[in-house]
Design an enzyme around this catalytic site. Structure first.
Site, PDB file in Angstrom:
ATOM      1  N   ARG A 103     -16.557 -44.950  63.382  1.00 48.12           N
ATOM      2  CA  ARG A 103     -17.182 -46.044  62.625  1.00 48.12           C
ATOM      3  C   ARG A 103     -17.033 -45.684  61.148  1.00 48.12           C
ATOM      4  NH1 ARG A 103     -21.394 -50.015  63.432  1.00 48.12           N
ATOM      5  NH2 ARG A 103     -22.803 -50.181  61.657  1.00 48.12           N
ATOM      6  N   HIS A 130     -14.429 -55.532  63.851  1.00 44.33           N
ATOM      7  CA  HIS A 130     -15.567 -55.045  64.649  1.00 44.33           C
ATOM      8  C   HIS A 130     -15.324 -55.469  66.103  1.00 44.33           C
ATOM      9  CE1 HIS A 130     -19.310 -53.353  65.495  1.00 44.33           C
ATOM     10  NE2 HIS A 130     -20.106 -54.037  64.689  1.00 44.33           N
ATOM     11  N   GLN A 133     -18.191 -55.241  68.948  1.00 42.41           N
ATOM     12  CA  GLN A 133     -19.247 -56.238  68.782  1.00 42.41           C
ATOM     13  C   GLN A 133     -18.781 -57.595  69.303  1.00 42.41           C
ATOM     14  OE1 GLN A 133     -22.605 -56.146  67.394  1.00 42.41           O
ATOM     15  NE2 GLN A 133     -22.490 -58.095  68.472  1.00 42.41           N
ATOM     16  N   ASP A 221     -23.818 -63.564  59.739  1.00 42.71           N
ATOM     17  CA  ASP A 221     -23.946 -62.130  59.455  1.00 42.71           C
ATOM     18  C   ASP A 221     -24.521 -61.999  58.053  1.00 42.71           C
ATOM     19  OD1 ASP A 221     -23.778 -59.379  59.665  1.00 42.71           O
ATOM     20  OD2 ASP A 221     -21.600 -59.272  59.472  1.00 42.71           O
ATOM     21  N   CYS A 262     -24.964 -60.233  64.831  1.00 41.82           N
ATOM     22  CA  CYS A 262     -24.647 -58.859  65.219  1.00 41.82           C
ATOM     23  C   CYS A 262     -25.738 -57.868  64.830  1.00 41.82           C
ATOM     24  CB  CYS A 262     -23.300 -58.449  64.624  1.00 41.82           C
ATOM     25  SG  CYS A 262     -23.248 -58.469  62.820  1.00 41.82           S
ATOM     26  N   ARG A 290     -23.576 -54.926  73.951  1.00 39.95           N
ATOM     27  CA  ARG A 290     -22.760 -53.878  73.338  1.00 39.95           C
ATOM     28  C   ARG A 290     -22.597 -52.711  74.309  1.00 39.95           C
ATOM     29  NH1 ARG A 290     -22.605 -53.152  67.773  1.00 39.95           N
ATOM     30  NH2 ARG A 290     -21.284 -51.352  68.280  1.00 39.95           N
TER      31      ARG A 290
END
Length: 307
Positions: A103, A130, A133, A221, A262, A290
């Protein structure tokens, strides 16, 4: 499916469907206490150069439930944070572990890690993509709507890593995708080039109302992602008052339209507290998924048994 999961652009629609099918299987097994230790005795190195809640916990718990072990490596506390070349880290971890999750900021770092690693590399998040996700997002939509083909996805806000991956994942699974963002905050040009091949199944608009019209799932987001804190005031000026998911906007969507986020969510900015709480069950189902989607990815890439 290739050796790694670096970005959804690398996958086919069939690859994504396969991951989602295995994720459904993982979720069923976990909920019914059925053994699914496909990674017994295996180890996942987790490199974190960005802070995390969901990514760290879901990967660590997922490895445990699959019978393996996860090791947390902080970018600040490992040699990678002191300037060790990424190719050396890749070759060392390949001799200790069975997979790497990273990450970080730059997509190039993930690609370079995969180039030199002999073991699977999974992108836990970059500024460009991502993928894990969005696999969980698609899983959540399919659970509620029973399909993805023919549905409309809308995204309201910054054309960031989430927008990039939602465009790719949505289009590759047969959805229509509409993105609403201010000028200067568009998705990555590489992703827009990809989306143009889908004709009128993709649209990039300025008005969130146009994007949300007849949508089956509305996404948003935060306006300023990690690493963009210095742009917060400028971004608030660009987004505030327009690029927000609220009840007025949701009236334009299909009845029963889902809201997905998310997380973490900034109530009162990209989404109102009222709309967030109204859709909290599906938002937190998305967060749970997830775990299941990533277990599917790990089992497919790292497991010896073909799933």
């Amino acid at each position: 499916m290739e050796k790694d999961l670096l970005k959804l652009l690398d996958l086919t629609g069939e690859d994504i469907d396969h991951i989602l099918n295995v994720a459904d299987q993982m979720k069923y097994s976990q909920k019914h206490h059925l053994p699914h230790n496909y990674l017994q005795g295996k180890a996942l190195a987790m490199i974190f150069e960005k802070n995390s809640t969901r990514t760290r916990v879901s990967f660590e718990v997922g490895m445990y439930q699959l019978g393996g072990h996860a090791l947390f490596l902080s970018g600040k506390e490992s040699q990678i944070g002191r300037g060790e070349p990424i190719e050396d880290t890749a070759r060392v971890l390949s001799r200790y572990c069975d997979g790497i999750m990273i990450r970080t900021y730059g997509q190039n770092e993930v690609e370079e890690l995969a180039k030199y690693a002999d073991i699977p590399v999974i992108n836990g998040l970059t500024d460009f993509a991502h993928p894990c996700q969005v696999l969980a997002d698609l899983m959540t939509i399919r659970e509620k709507m029973t399909r993805l083909e023919g549905l409309k996805m809308a995204f309201v806000g910054d054309g960031n890593n989430m927008a990039n991956s939602l465009i790719v994942g949505g289009l590759k699974t047969g959805m229509s995708v509409s993105i609403a963002c201010p000028e200067g905050y568009e998705p990555d040009p590489v992703v827009l080039d990809f989306a143009r091949a889908y004709g009128d199944k993709f649209s990039l608009v300025r008005d969130p109302r146009e994007a949300a019209a007849d949508a089956d799932a509305v996404f948003t987001d935060v306006w300023a992602s990690m690493g963009q804190e210095g742009e917060k005031a400028k971004r608030e000026q660009a987004f505030a008052g327009v690029y927000q998911v609220n009840e007025e906007l949701m009236k334009l969507a299909h009845p029963g339209c889902m809201v997905q986020h998310c997380l973490p969510a900034h109530r009162g900015e990209e989404i109102t507290a009222e709309t967030f709480e109204k859709h909290a069950p599906e938002i937190f189902e998305e967060a749970e998924n997830r775990l299941h989607a990533q277990k599917a990815v790990m089992a497919i890439l790292m497991g010896e048994e073909k799933l």
